[in-house]
Design an enzyme around this catalytic site. Structure first.
Site, PDB file in Angstrom:
ATOM      1  N   ASP A 354      36.894  51.637   5.746  1.00 45.11           N
ATOM      2  CA  ASP A 354      36.373  51.054   4.585  1.00 45.11           C
ATOM      3  C   ASP A 354      37.242  51.741   3.721  1.00 45.11           C
ATOM      4  O   ASP A 354      38.079  52.647   3.689  1.00 45.11           O
ATOM      5  CB  ASP A 354      34.830  51.837   4.490  1.00 45.11           C
ATOM      6  N   ASP A 546      31.335  55.277   5.036  1.00 47.52           N
ATOM      7  CA  ASP A 546      30.458  56.367   4.656  1.00 47.52           C
ATOM      8  C   ASP A 546      29.306  56.575   5.264  1.00 47.52           C
ATOM      9  O   ASP A 546      28.735  57.288   4.710  1.00 47.52           O
ATOM     10  CB  ASP A 546      30.497  55.976   3.131  1.00 47.52           C
ATOM     11  N   ASP A 550      27.757  50.884   5.929  1.00 45.78           N
ATOM     12  CA  ASP A 550      28.743  50.631   7.111  1.00 45.78           C
ATOM     13  C   ASP A 550      28.063  50.633   8.478  1.00 45.78           C
ATOM     14  O   ASP A 550      28.824  50.955   9.390  1.00 45.78           O
ATOM     15  CB  ASP A 550      29.854  51.288   6.792  1.00 45.78           C
TER      16      ASP A 550
END
Length: 653
Positions: A354, A546, A550
């Protein structure tokens, strides 16, 4: 093969205590290992054995023969041999024949039967000493994990009935106020009520640098207050606190076995009975093929064969290696949810990450202010007056600007959906927003703004374009170093997936030297991208996120890694590996630790198998004595343990 810790002083096993090597070696605690009383039986047997051998060798006492000699060695044998024989007999009654206790009992009692009294005592003595050292080594390997248990707070000073009272953290309720003195551990998660605090979070994050926080910041149980008395409002009950969940996670990590551990356990259950029947064959089959067959000689060879056969080095040192890896990782602020993920991490060749909160700080800051026909300070006063009416993260970043002079006040502010704000400041009409807002009000925007990929706030005052502010998310300090080091450890395929707009994602990827990046993705889009990668069976995928939005991708990857997971419920629940700080560089360290662990485990497997096969062949051929057998069993186990303990001293910078 099942194996249980033997207390040489008072072995009283029961059904609940019985366990196999699949849950590690359930040895006594460090205090009992270091206790001199634990070693007394072995010391007594050792002294008796040495005296007996010396008398035999120098023939100092002519009467030291017959029943006197036998009785001497029996007395030497009992302190170390009786607990093992007793445990072997109990297991035999339960139908569990092929245990290490049974093998050692048969081998040593057999040595007494054929008159090899010193060797019978020596084998059992070295086995007992080996057990004690193995116990100490296991406890040392668990040391880093057990250190986490010490951060569990014992009491909380809670404000009740007009005064602070010391109570157990378990009885403190959400919303109550607690006080933490200098040097004390914060007992529960909460929000800081004091103006500021300096905390030592090393036990939670592996970071020795004190963490300075301001009022209303989150604090976590287990942190140590360094400077002044602080007050905290409790936000989680003790059982729901981050430290409680992490402790539970770490304590249960060893329950998830690696494939290597599972294989060795299954192998030992098959291997041990095979060797027992081979030993029987070594005793009797030569009778049909050897002219000068002597039962005593072939029984002696079979007993050697049995001693060597104990897969002690394998079933102890391999779990110990994984204990060491899990402990070393926790010491570095990295939590693996099990040994299986240590193994999985070694196979990773594709890393998907990410952007926001993973390689960037997730905090918007002003990157550039461009005022046109206005002084910058005055321009910002108009903009800040408008943004005070907004709660958007970009507004917060703008309000951090330090403007001199009196604050302006905005009136009649209205929000135009999807475009921005409109209002009156100092009698002037002010527009704050995106290009669509400017176009709707027939305000011409300079073409230079079109090449800016970061978030941009356009401002018009009295229908004239007045300037713009560029807002950007900062890269983490170690982000570039992380990508460089990932390439160095062999992770060549790195991909960035972000919910941020594609232009910003591509710019960040370019800064970090990541060739494959996609922006503007929803969580389900990220999941689809990972599923596409998984269609290639050669791809072993780790995803770093995080741990909040996600979660689906973390769960779908071969290894899910959550960044800054200390305060994230979803991270702890979903991820396989938790980086307890916001440092992506620790992902590289996690890879290095897992590879070092696997390397040591395989070194031990090769060492144990290699030596045992050689000495087994020599023993069957009559070229090895009980002393070589002891080395092949206990000696190799100790060498393997010393090798595994090296993980405690390694550094992975």
């Amino acid at each position: 093969m099942k194996k249980k810790k033997v207390n040489l002083r008072d072995l009283k096993p029961n059904s609940e205590e019985q366990h196999s090597h699949d849950d590690g070696h359930n040895h006594s605690n460090p205090k009992s290992v270091s206790n001199l009383n634990t070693y007394l039986p072995a010391i007594f047997s050792f002294v008796m054995l040495i005296v007996g051998i010396a008398v035999d060798y120098f023939e100092a006492f002519p009467h030291f023969s017959g029943w006197i000699r036998i009785l001497w060695y029996v007395v030497a044998y009992i302190p170390v041999g009786f607990p093992v024989v007793k445990e072997g007999w109990k297991n035999l009654i339960k139908g569990d024949v092929f245990t290490e206790f049974f093998l050692m009992s048969i081998a040593t009692i057999g040595a007494f039967i054929i008159g090899e009294y010193p060797e019978g005592v020596a084998v059992m003595l070295f086995y007992a000493v080996g057990e004690l050292f193995q116990s100490a080594a296991v406890n040392r390997a668990k040391g880093n994990i057990k250190a986490l248990l010490d951060v569990r707070p014992k009491e909380a000073n809670v404000f009740r009935e007009g005064d602070y009272k010391s109570v157990s953290p378990e009885v403190v309720n959400i919303g109550e106020k607690i006080q933490i003195r200098v040097g004390e551990k914060i007992p529960l998660d909460g929000i800081l009520l004091s103006e500021k605090a300096s905390l030592n979070t090393a036990a939670l994050t592996g970071e020795s640098k004190p963490d300075s926080i301001q009022k209303e910041a989150k604090v976590y149980a287990g942190s140590i207050n360094l400077e002044s008395v602080i007050e905290v409002e409790v936000t989680n009950k003790f059982e729901d606190s981050s430290i409680a969940r992490i402790l539970d996670l770490v304590q249960n990590a060893t329950a998830r076995k690696s494939k290597t551990e599972l294989f060795i356990r299954q192998f030992a259950r098959i291997y041990t009975p095979i060797v027992v029947f081979l030993a029987i064959g070594v005793t009797f089959i030569p009778y049909f093929f050897v002219d000068d067959y002597i039962f005593r000689d072939w029984l002696y060879r079979a007993l050697i064969f049995l001693v060597i056969s104990c897969p002690c080095a394998l079933v102890i040192s391999i779990p110990l290696g994984y204990f060491g890896g899990l402990g070393a990782a926790s010491k570095n602020g990295i939590l693996f949810k099990g040994a299986s993920f240590l193994d999985a991490m070694t196979k990773i060749n594709t890393l998907v990450m990410d952007k926001t909160g993973t390689v960037t700080k997730g905090i918007f800051k002003i990157k550039e202010v461009k005022a046109i026909n206005w002084k910058e300070t005055e321009f910002m006063q108009y903009l800040m007056a408008m943004e005070e009416q907004s709660t958007h993260p970009i507004a917060k970043a703008i309000l951090e600007y330090k403007a001199e002079g009196e604050d302006f006040e905005a009136q009649d502010v209205s929000e135009i959906a999807g475009k921005g704000l409109k209002g009156i400041v100092n009698g002037k009409t002010v527009l704050v927003g995106n290009k669509a807002l400017m176009t709707a009000n027939n305000i011409e925007v300079p073409t230079e703004t079109e090449s800016i990929v970061e978030s941009i706030v356009l401002v018009a005052i009295d229908n004239q374009f007045a300037g713009y502010v560029v807002i950007a998310d900062e890269l983490k300090d170690d982000a570039k170093e992380t990508i460089t080091n990932l390439h160095k450890v062999g992770i060549k395929n790195i991909m960035m997936l972000s919910g941020d707009k594609d232009s910003i994602t591509q710019q960040v990827a370019k800064e970090l030297n990541i060739e494959n990046a996609k922006g503007g993705l929803l969580p389900e889009d990220k999941l689809n991208e990972v599923e596409i990668l998984k269609k290639n069976p050669e791809n072993q995928i780790a995803f770093i996120g995080d741990g909040i939005n996600d979660a689906p991708v973390l769960a779908a990857s071969n290894v899910g890694i959550a960044m800054g997971g200390l305060g994230s419920d979803v991270a702890i629940e979903t991820a396989d590996v938790i980086i307890q700080t916001d440092q992506p560089l620790k992902v590289v360290r996690a890879i290095k630790i897992s590879r070092s662990t696997r390397k040591i485990v395989w070194q031990n497997i090769i060492l144990a198998f290699g030596v045992k096969v050689i000495v087994l062949i020599l023993g069957a051929g009559g070229l090895a004595t009980m002393w070589e057998a002891v080395f092949a069993d206990v000696g190799v186990a100790l060498l393997a343990i010393l090798n595994a303990v090296r993980l405690q001293r390694m550094s992975w910078n």
